[in-house]
Design a protein around this motif. Sequence first.
Motif, mmCIF file in Angstrom:
data_model
loop_
_atom_site.group_PDB
_atom_site.id
_atom_site.type_symbol
_atom_site.label_atom_id
_atom_site.label_comp_id
_atom_site.label_asym_id
_atom_site.label_seq_id
_atom_site.Cartn_x
_atom_site.Cartn_y
_atom_site.Cartn_z
ATOM 1 N N SER A 9 6.151 9.014 -16.593
ATOM 2 C CA SER A 9 4.920 8.595 -15.915
ATOM 3 C C SER A 9 5.159 7.353 -15.052
ATOM 4 N N SER A 10 6.119 6.497 -15.438
ATOM 5 C CA SER A 10 6.388 5.285 -14.655
ATOM 6 C C SER A 10 6.905 5.641 -13.263
ATOM 7 N N LEU A 11 7.856 6.547 -13.211
ATOM 8 C CA LEU A 11 8.388 6.965 -11.917
ATOM 9 C C LEU A 11 7.315 7.669 -11.093
ATOM 10 N N ARG A 12 6.476 8.448 -11.757
ATOM 11 C CA ARG A 12 5.404 9.141 -11.027
ATOM 12 C C ARG A 12 4.446 8.148 -10.391
ATOM 13 N N ARG A 13 4.119 7.058 -11.122
ATOM 14 C CA ARG A 13 3.216 6.049 -10.571
ATOM 15 C C ARG A 13 3.862 5.337 -9.376
ATOM 16 N N LEU A 14 5.150 5.062 -9.474
ATOM 17 C CA LEU A 14 5.837 4.411 -8.368
ATOM 18 C C LEU A 14 5.874 5.315 -7.129
ATOM 19 N N LEU A 15 6.096 6.602 -7.350
ATOM 20 C CA LEU A 15 6.072 7.553 -6.228
ATOM 21 C C LEU A 15 4.698 7.590 -5.577
ATOM 22 N N ALA A 16 3.669 7.604 -6.403
ATOM 23 C CA ALA A 16 2.306 7.643 -5.870
ATOM 24 C C ALA A 16 1.984 6.360 -5.108
ATOM 25 N N ALA A 17 2.433 5.211 -5.638
ATOM 26 C CA ALA A 17 2.178 3.934 -4.956
ATOM 27 C C ALA A 17 2.857 3.897 -3.599
ATOM 28 N N GLY A 18 4.015 4.531 -3.486
ATOM 29 C CA GLY A 18 4.726 4.554 -2.218
ATOM 30 C C GLY A 18 4.315 5.692 -1.317
ATOM 31 N N ASP A 19 3.399 6.551 -1.805
ATOM 32 C CA ASP A 19 2.953 7.721 -1.036
ATOM 33 C C ASP A 19 4.159 8.534 -0.566
#
Length: 457
Positions: A9-19
Motif C-alpha cells: 500500500s505504501s508504494l501504491r500511495r506514492l504512485l498515486a501522489a505522483g500521478d
Amino acid sequence: MPDRRTPNSSLRRLLAAGDWTYEALARAVNALGAENGTCLRYDRTSVAHWLAGTVPRPYVRELIAEALTRRLRRPVTASDLGMGPCEPGPPLDTRPPGGAPSGAVARLTTLCALNADPARRPVLEECVYRADGPDGSPWQDLLARCPAQRRPGGTPEHEREVRHLRDAVDFFHRAGDLGGRHAQTALVSYLRDDVTTRLHTGRSGGPHPALMAQAALLALVLADMYADDLRHGIAQQYHRAGVHLAAEAGDHLVGAVVLSGMGAHALDVGHCRQALRLTEAALRVAPARTPPGTRALLLTRLAPALASAGHRDRALASVAEAEEHCRRAADGGTPGPAGVCDCSRALCAFAKGRTLAALGDRAAAVAALRQSLEHRPASACRWRALTHAEIARLLLADGRLEEACAAWHRFLDDRPQWRSARADRALAGLRRELRGHAAHPRAGAVLGRAERAGKRP
C-alpha cells in the motif's frame, strides 16, 4: 502453498501522489538504471508485481526511491517504499549537514574502507546518483557557510607530507588520461592505506588543513575516474567527500574546484539545472584572488552548463572570459595549487566546442574541438579519443559522412588505450550510428574495424 505476500500500500500511495501509471514508473526506473550504467527492462507487469508484494533487489529499490524523489520533488528513501526493512548500511555521505561540516576524514575513511573490501564493496556498488531537489541542494552552500581559514604554519614534516600528496594528486590526475579504469584501484588503496592514516594521525587540533585540501583533490580525481567508468553513484560519493574535506579545511579554492567538478559530472549525467547551480556556486565561493588558470577552469565548466540551460549570451561570455584567463595563466600568471586545478589550452578549447555544440553551432564546435586536439599530448588517450568521437558525431549530424569516418578512424586509433565504460559506450555508439551507412565504402570500412575492436577482450 498459498501466496503470503502482502500488497504494498505504501508504494501504491506514492504512485498515486505522483500521478504515475505503472508503465511510467517502469520507464523511469529503466532510465535511472541506464543513467547509472545498468541496462534494465522493467515494464508495467514488474510494477504490478511490486504492488502485489514482490520485493526487488536493494539496488532496484534505490532506483525506485530516486525515481519517486524526482517525481514528487521531495525526498523518498528505500525504507519509504513499503518493501520491508532495509538492512542498515554504513554511514555513507548521502546528505550534507545543515550547519558547519564535521567528520570529513571519517566520511572519507568509511568510503575507502568499503571500496577496498571485496566483501563490503557491493554496498558501494549499489549507490545511485542522486539529483538535487527543485530548490537546490545545501551542497552548494556548504563552503559558503564555512569561513575560509588561514593555514597554520606547518612543521618541516608537514610540509613534506603536503608536497608528497600534491605530487600524488598530479600523478593520479595524469594517470586518468588513460581512462577511469587505469590506476583506479591503486588510488583507492592509496587513500585508504596512506592518506586517511596521515589525516587521522594529525596534531591534537586535528589534521593539518593543507593535508585535508590535498585529500579533497585526490577524492575529486577518483570521482572523475568513476564517472569516466559510468559508475555515477560512487563518483558522486567521492565528490561529496571532497567537498566536506575542503570545507572542513576552510579551503575555498579547492572547494570551488570540487564543486565545479560536481557540476561537470551532473551535466554529463544529464542534469542541466543541477550542473548550472553547482558551477555557478563554484564561482561564487572561489576566493577573489583565484589564480587565472583555476578561474579559467571554473568558467570552462560553467559555459557548457549555461549553454545546455539555454543561456546563449552568458555561455559565450563565459567562454571568452575563460580564454582570457587561460591566456593570462600561459603568460606567467600565478599558478594554481595543482594540475587538477589548472585549465590548459586544450581543455579550454574542448569546453568551447561543447558549449557551441550545445548552442547548435556544429561547424564552430568542430573547429574548436579540432583546435583542442592541437594542444593535447599524445599520452592523453582518453581526451583525444573522446574529442574525435565528439567531432565525428557532429560531422555526421551535419551530413559530412566522409569527414566523420576520418574522425572515427582517429577515434579507433586512440580507443585501445582508453580504458573505461565510457570508452565502451563510445565504441557502441559508433557502431550504432554507422550501421545505417554500411553500404558506403568508407563507412563500411570504419564499421568493420569497429566491429573487430568490439570483439577484443
